[in-house]
Motif scaffolding. Structure first.
Motif, short mmCIF file in Angstrom:
data_model
loop_
_atom_site.label_atom_id
_atom_site.label_comp_id
_atom_site.label_asym_id
_atom_site.label_seq_id
_atom_site.Cartn_x
_atom_site.Cartn_y
_atom_site.Cartn_z
N THR A 311 1.12 36.42 -2.33
CA THR A 311 0.68 36.10 -0.96
C THR A 311 0.01 37.33 -0.37
O THR A 311 0.29 38.45 -0.79
CB THR A 311 1.87 35.69 -0.06
N PRO A 312 -0.95 37.08 0.62
CA PRO A 312 -1.24 35.82 1.30
C PRO A 312 -2.02 34.85 0.41
O PRO A 312 -2.67 35.25 -0.54
CB PRO A 312 -2.08 36.26 2.50
N ASN A 313 -1.94 33.54 0.75
CA ASN A 313 -2.61 32.51 -0.02
C ASN A 313 -4.11 32.44 0.27
O ASN A 313 -4.88 31.98 -0.57
CB ASN A 313 -2.00 31.14 0.27
#
Length: 420
Positions: A311-313
């Motif tokens: 993450t982040p996505n």
């Protein structure tokens, strides 16, 4: 130690005073010992085959050798060391007689050991005449290290050819490569495994096929990697009879002249490889035979049992914001020595890194301000038994002031689509 008295009654018996060239003759020395002490040792400098206690203190000591080529008289003597004392047997004369394998003729070459006859490989299998184009023999009585050779050919077509051996009370072993033919047939080869022959004549039938009834069929022997294999022994049989035989050449090829309407059994063998036997009707002119076992090279796979989430996505980030970068990695198959990630940008500037040595993995995270960077790179790694694997994730970083319907919007929409 006492030897009272110590003497040789007879070093070599009458039977062994005459031997045949190449025969594995056992020169037996009969030593008679009168031993006062029960424990004694015998040391022989040369290799021996047998020390046998005949009876009481009488021992037979024998050694097996191949007699060198040539006939005439040789001197034989046994020398040995007994408890540090060297003792010499009396010299004996050994008469050496030659061995001889030839096409049968007058005595002593008149005892048949091998007889070739010829048949048509047709339904009636009638007897036919044939000639021997060439033949090469290598024959011996011992181990084969010392041997004699014979080359024979005869262009006269005959119903049979007989070969005789002398002396006729011995068993002879021979290798053989024989080519034969007649005026209406294609030439064939007989190249069997070494033959063991005695004065009980071996009858060998050789088959020929008329030229009008057959085709040439070529077999190429290869390994699973399609590399040719030379020196493969091959034979063709029909109803248990050898039709032809030979050895593959440097290109892994062997060619037979066969009836395309007949079923044959084909056998291929070579030391160190798994043999192949197949039955087929040779309706085509070429076949490929695969011999051997596929060699699998096992490469250590460090991705087995690995599962991770980064993450982040989103595929994009915004300048000047704090972002939580995380790696959640789990290993269910191998034990991790280390895992983690490094954050940097495309210019090579490293912002920070984090790692762990937990064998099964875990969650790692770092908060980083994107600043004025145009991209952020996360280099993920894990190490198993010294082998490191890497995975890279890149985020593009944009300035909100210029967002509008911009590249940022496009990537955000794309990110939502890909993760939905």
């Amino acid at each position: 130690f006492f030897c009272f008295p110590c003497f040789f009654l007879k070093t070599i018996t009458r039977y062994f005073n005459k031997c045949v060239v190449h025969l594995e003759s056992k020169f037996l020395c009969f030593f008679h010992f009168r031993i006062v002490m029960t424990n004694f040792f015998i040391f022989i400098e040369q290799s021996i085959n047998v020390i046998t206690n005949v009876v009481g203190n009488i021992f037979n000591i024998s050694r097996t050798i191949d007699v060198p080529l040539g006939s005439g008289n040789n001197t034989v003597q046994f020398n040995f060391t007994l408890n540090g004392d060297e003792l010499n047997g009396s010299e004996q004369i050994q008469e050496v007689a030659p061995i001889n394998l030839t096409f049968c003729q007058s005595s002593p070459q008149d005892v048949e050991y091998l007889n070739f006859s010829f048949k048509n490989e047709t339904t009636s299998e009638e007897d036919i005449n044939a000639s021997i184009v060439s033949s090469s023999w290598q024959y011996f009585l011992g181990t084969g290290e010392i041997n004699r050779t014979l080359s024979y050919s005869n262009s006269t077509e005959a119903l049979n050819y007989a070969f005789c051996f002398s002396p006729s009370n011995q068993t002879v072993t021979t290798s053989l490569d024989l080519d034969y033919t007649n005026s209406i047939s294609q030439q064939r080869k007989f190249n069997p495994s070494p033959l063991t022959l005695t004065n009980t004549t071996t009858q060998q039938t050789l088959f020929l096929l008329p030229t009008a009834d057959g085709i040439f069929v070529t077999f190429q022997v290869v390994d699973p990697a399609e590399q040719v294999i030379s020196g493969v022994n091959s034979n063709v049989t029909k109803d248990g009879d050898i039709i032809s035989s030979g050895t593959t050449d440097d290109a892994g090829l062997i060619t037979y002249f066969l009836d395309p309407d007949t079923s044959y059994v084909f056998s291929f063998s070579k030391t160190g490889l798994t043999g192949v036997t197949t039955t087929l009707v040779p309706t085509q002119t070429s076949f490929t035979i695969i011999m051997g076992v596929v060699t699998t090279i096992n490469q250590f796979d460090t991705t087995i049992g690995i599962d991770y989430t980064i993450t982040p996505n989103n595929l994009t980030l915004v300048n000047g914001t704090d972002v939580n970068f995380s790696l959640d990695l789990v290993s269910t198959f191998n034990t991790l020595e280390e895992f983690g990630f490094v954050l940097s940008n495309s210019t090579g500037t490293i912002f920070n890194s984090t790692s762990s040595t937990t064998g099964t993995g875990g969650l790692l995270s770092q908060i980083l301000n994107t600043g004025n960077n145009t991209d952020i790179t996360m280099e993920v790694f894990w190490t198993i038994t010294g082998n490191q694997t890497n995975v890279t994730r890149i985020w593009l970083v944009f300035n909100l002031e210029n967002e509008g319907f911009s590249v940022l919007t496009f990537f955000n929409d794309l990110s939502i689509y890909l993760t939905s």
